[in-house]
Enzyme design. Structure first.
Site, PDB file in Angstrom:
ATOM      1  N   HIS A 117      55.173  52.144  39.231  1.00  0.00           N
ATOM      2  CA  HIS A 117      56.371  51.906  40.181  1.00  0.00           C
ATOM      3  C   HIS A 117      56.075  51.263  41.405  1.00  0.00           C
ATOM      4  O   HIS A 117      55.102  50.859  41.820  1.00  0.00           O
ATOM      5  CB  HIS A 117      56.776  53.466  40.552  1.00  0.00           C
ATOM      6  N   ASP A 196      49.980  58.968  41.041  1.00  0.00           N
ATOM      7  CA  ASP A 196      51.258  59.099  41.559  1.00  0.00           C
ATOM      8  C   ASP A 196      51.697  60.147  40.433  1.00  0.00           C
ATOM      9  O   ASP A 196      52.101  59.928  39.087  1.00  0.00           O
ATOM     10  CB  ASP A 196      52.064  57.582  41.271  1.00  0.00           C
ATOM     11  N   GLN A 199      56.414  61.786  38.271  1.00  0.00           N
ATOM     12  CA  GLN A 199      56.842  61.893  37.109  1.00  0.00           C
ATOM     13  C   GLN A 199      56.147  62.894  36.025  1.00  0.00           C
ATOM     14  O   GLN A 199      56.407  63.357  35.138  1.00  0.00           O
ATOM     15  CB  GLN A 199      57.097  60.645  35.988  1.00  0.00           C
ATOM     16  N   LYS A 222      62.482  65.286  42.568  1.00  0.00           N
ATOM     17  CA  LYS A 222      62.355  64.914  40.864  1.00  0.00           C
ATOM     18  C   LYS A 222      62.176  66.494  40.372  1.00  0.00           C
ATOM     19  O   LYS A 222      62.036  66.455  39.148  1.00  0.00           O
ATOM     20  CB  LYS A 222      61.509  64.087  40.457  1.00  0.00           C
ATOM     21  N   CYS A 362      62.743  50.066  38.914  1.00  0.00           N
ATOM     22  CA  CYS A 362      61.681  49.762  39.833  1.00  0.00           C
ATOM     23  C   CYS A 362      60.281  49.697  39.335  1.00  0.00           C
ATOM     24  O   CYS A 362      59.169  50.023  39.781  1.00  0.00           O
ATOM     25  CB  CYS A 362      61.710  50.941  40.853  1.00  0.00           C
TER      26      CYS A 362
HETATM   27  N1  PMP Z   1      56.579  56.826  41.341  1.00  0.00           N
HETATM   28  C1  PMP Z   1      57.235  56.914  40.276  1.00  0.00           C
HETATM   29  C2  PMP Z   1      56.375  56.979  39.002  1.00  0.00           C
HETATM   30  C3  PMP Z   1      58.505  57.137  40.130  1.00  0.00           C
HETATM   31  O1  PMP Z   1      59.181  57.466  38.992  1.00  0.00           O
HETATM   32  C4  PMP Z   1      59.271  57.389  41.355  1.00  0.00           C
HETATM   33  C5  PMP Z   1      60.661  57.661  41.479  1.00  0.00           C
HETATM   34  N2  PMP Z   1      61.325  56.898  40.644  1.00  0.00           N
HETATM   35  C6  PMP Z   1      58.727  56.829  42.532  1.00  0.00           C
HETATM   36  C7  PMP Z   1      57.142  56.907  42.496  1.00  0.00           C
HETATM   37  C8  PMP Z   1      59.260  56.897  43.818  1.00  0.00           C
HETATM   38  O2  PMP Z   1      59.660  58.224  44.392  1.00  0.00           O
HETATM   39  P1  PMP Z   1      60.522  58.445  45.489  1.00  0.00           P
HETATM   40  O3  PMP Z   1      61.571  57.532  45.529  1.00  0.00           O
HETATM   41  O4  PMP Z   1      61.082  59.659  45.306  1.00  0.00           O
HETATM   42  O5  PMP Z   1      59.641  58.216  46.745  1.00  0.00           O
END
Ligand code: PMP
Length: 403
Positions: A117, A196, A199, A222, A362
Site C-alpha cells: 500500500h 503492515d 488487512q 478496519k 492506494c
Molecule cells: N496498509 C494497508 C495494507 C491498507 O489496506 C491500508 C488502508 N487501505 C493502509 C495500510 C493504511 O491504513 P490507514 O489509512 O488506516 O492508515
C-alpha cells in the site's frame, strides 16, 4: 454473526437495501463501539495522565486498559511495546522517522515488496530522500504471491538492508503472505521486519511473538473500531534506542529551555493529548471480535470468499486477480470485466445499492505490475452474507447486459 449489532446495515441507498462490500477500506461499527464513545463523552470525559481528579483517573484507566487489551489481542510481551497512533499510516511514518534516525545511514537500503500500500512505500521514499537511502523491491509472481526465491537472493546479495517492510495481507489481491517465513529469512541475515497488519488484524488471529516480527502496524477503523486511532507495536530493544517522532506534552520527563529528557516507553512516542476516547472504543471493538472469536470470523469469511470466487468465475469475461487455487486468499477480491471500465462498473453497482471500491486502491505500483489501470474490489467482513454475494453477482450480470 449478528447483523443487528450494526445499525447502518439496515439502511437503504437509492431505495435499495445497502450491500456494503467495501470493508477493506473501512468496516462498519457495532452499536457497542459507538455507545462506548458516547458513554465516555457523556460520563467520563477528562484529559488523561495529568489529573489527580476522579474523571481524569477514570479516563486514564480506560485508556491504559485499552493498551492492555491491544497487547493481549496481538500477544505483545508488554504494554510498553504498544504505541497508540492515528492509524497504520501514522504508525509507519513514525517508524520511518525514528528507526531511520536511530539505525540508518547514507547508502543503506530498505526492502519492501511490490504489493505494498502507498503507506508502506511513501514514508520510506521520504526517509530515503532525507538520508540518501535506496529502496529495493521484492517482486511478485504472476499469480500475486511474493517471489520468495528472489527475496532470498536479494537478502543474500546485499549487506546494506536495514529493514524489511512487508504487508501481511494484500489490500488488492487478498494474498496472505507467508509472513513467518519472510521474517525468519530476514532474521537469518540479522535484519528486522515491519509487518503492515492493516488487512490481517480484522480477519484472523495475529500473535506478534509467534511471528517474531520486530514491528507491526494496524488501524482501528478496519477492525470495527473508530477512525483516527491505530497501533504501532515494536520490540522494546528497538523502541528504546529510537528517538521521539514528535515533541510536546506527555512525551517528556523534564523540560527546561536548555534540555529536555524524554518519557519512558511508550509515552516517548505519544506527544500531546491522545485520542483516549478512540482507544477505549478500539478496545471495545477488539473485545467484540474476540467474543465472536477470530477463528469463527476467519471461517465465515473464508467460506464467503470461496463462494464469491466460485460465483464470480461463472460470469463471462471475468478477470480475477490473485487467488490462485493453491493459495487461499483473504476476504478481498479484485476483478475486472473485459470491455467495461472499472469505474463504470463500480458506479452502476452503486446505483443498485452495492458499495464496492474502484481504482488503484492506494497500490499503484502493484496495479501497474498487473498491467491494468484499476480494478473493482469487493471485500468482506464478519457481517456479510451469501445473499449479498448473490446480489453482487446479479448486479454485475445486470451491468454486463446493459453494455
Ligand atoms: N496498509 C494497508 C495494507 C491498507 O489496506 C491500508 C488502508 N487501505 C493502509 C495500510 C493504511 O491504513 P490507514 O489509512 O488506516 O492508515
Amino acid at each position: 454473526m449478528n447483523r443487528d449489532d450494526f445499525p447502518i446495515l439496515s439502511r437503504t441507498v437509492y431505495d435499495r437495501p445497502l450491500v456494503y462490500l467495501d470493508n477493506a477500506a473501512t468496516t462498519q461499527k457495532p452499536r457497542c463501539v459507538v455507545e462506548a464513545m458516547m458513554e465516555e463523552y457523556y460520563n467520563v470525559n477528562a484529559n488523561v495522565h495529568r489529573g489527580v481528579h476522579f474523571l481524569s483517573q477514570k479516563a486514564t484507566d480506560l485508556h491504559e486498559q485499552a493498551r492492555e487489551t491491544v497487547r493481549d489481542f496481538i500477544n505483545a510481551r508488554t504494554s510498553s511495546e504498544i504505541i497508540f497512533t492515528r492509524g497504520t499510516t501514522e504508525s509507519i511514518n513514525l517508524l520511518a522517522y525514528s528507526f531511520g534516525e536511530a539505525f540508518m545511514q547514507e547508502g543503506d537500503e530498505v526492502l519492501i515488496s511490490e504489493m505494498e500500500h502507498h503507506s508502506n512505500i511513501v514514508p520510506w521514499q521520504i526517509l530515503s530522500e532525507r538520508k540518501g537511502l535506496k529502496i529495493k523491491v521484492i517482486p511478485i509472481t504472476d499469480d500475486g504471491q511474493i517471489d520468495i526465491s528472489t527475496y532470498r537472493s536479494i537478502l543474500e546479495q546485499s549487506t546494506k538492508i536495514r529493514l524489511v517492510c512487508v504487508t501481511h495481507v494484500s489490500n488488492v489481491l487478498g494474498t496472505v503472505n507467508p509472513i513467518k517465513e519472510i521474517i525468519s529469512m530476514a532474521h537469518e541475515q540479522g535484519i528486522p521486519v515491519l509487518v503492515d497488519g492493516a488487512q490481517s488484524t480484522p480477519h484472523f488471529k495475529v500473535d506478534v511473538q509467534e511471528l517474531d516480527c520486530d514491528f507491526f502496524a494496524f488501524s482501528g477503523h478496519k477492525i470495527y473500531g473508530p477512525t483516527g486511532v491505530g497501533v504501532l507495536y515494536g520490540k522494546e530493544k528497538y523502541l528504546e534506542q529510537m528517538p521521539p517522532y514528535q515533541g510536546g506534552g506527555e512525551m517528556i520527563q523534564k523540560v527546561s529551555f536548555e534540555k529536555t529528557t524524554f518519557n519512558q516507553l511508550p509515552y516517548k512516542f505519544e506527544a500531546g493529548t491522545p485520542d483516549y476516547v478512540g482507544t477505549h472504543a478500539l478496545a471495545t471493538a477488539i473485545n467484540y471480535v474476540c467474543n465472536i472469536g477470530m477463528d469463527q470470523i476467519l471461517k465465515h469469511e473464508q467460506e464467503l470468499t470461496a463462494y464469491a470466487l466460485q460465483q464470480l468465475r461463472t460470469i463471462d469475461n471475468m478477470q480475477i486477480y490473485g487467488h490462485p487455487e493453491n493459495h487461499p486468499g483473504d476476504a478481498v477480491i479484485s476483478f475486472n470485466i473485459k470491455g467495461i471500465h472499472h469505474l463504470d462498473l463500480g458506479t452502476l453497482l452503486d446505483r443498485l445499492g452495492i458499495a464496492v471500491r474502484t481504482g488503484h486502491h492506494c497500490a499503484e505500483p502493484l496495479i501497474h505490475r498487473l498491467g491494468i489501470e484499476g480494478t473493482v474490489r469487493a471485500s468482506f467482513a464478519l457481517y456479510n452474507t451469501k445473499e449479498e454475494v448473490d446480489a453482487l453477482v446479479q448486479g454485475i450480470q445486470r451491468v454486463v447486459k446493459m453494455f
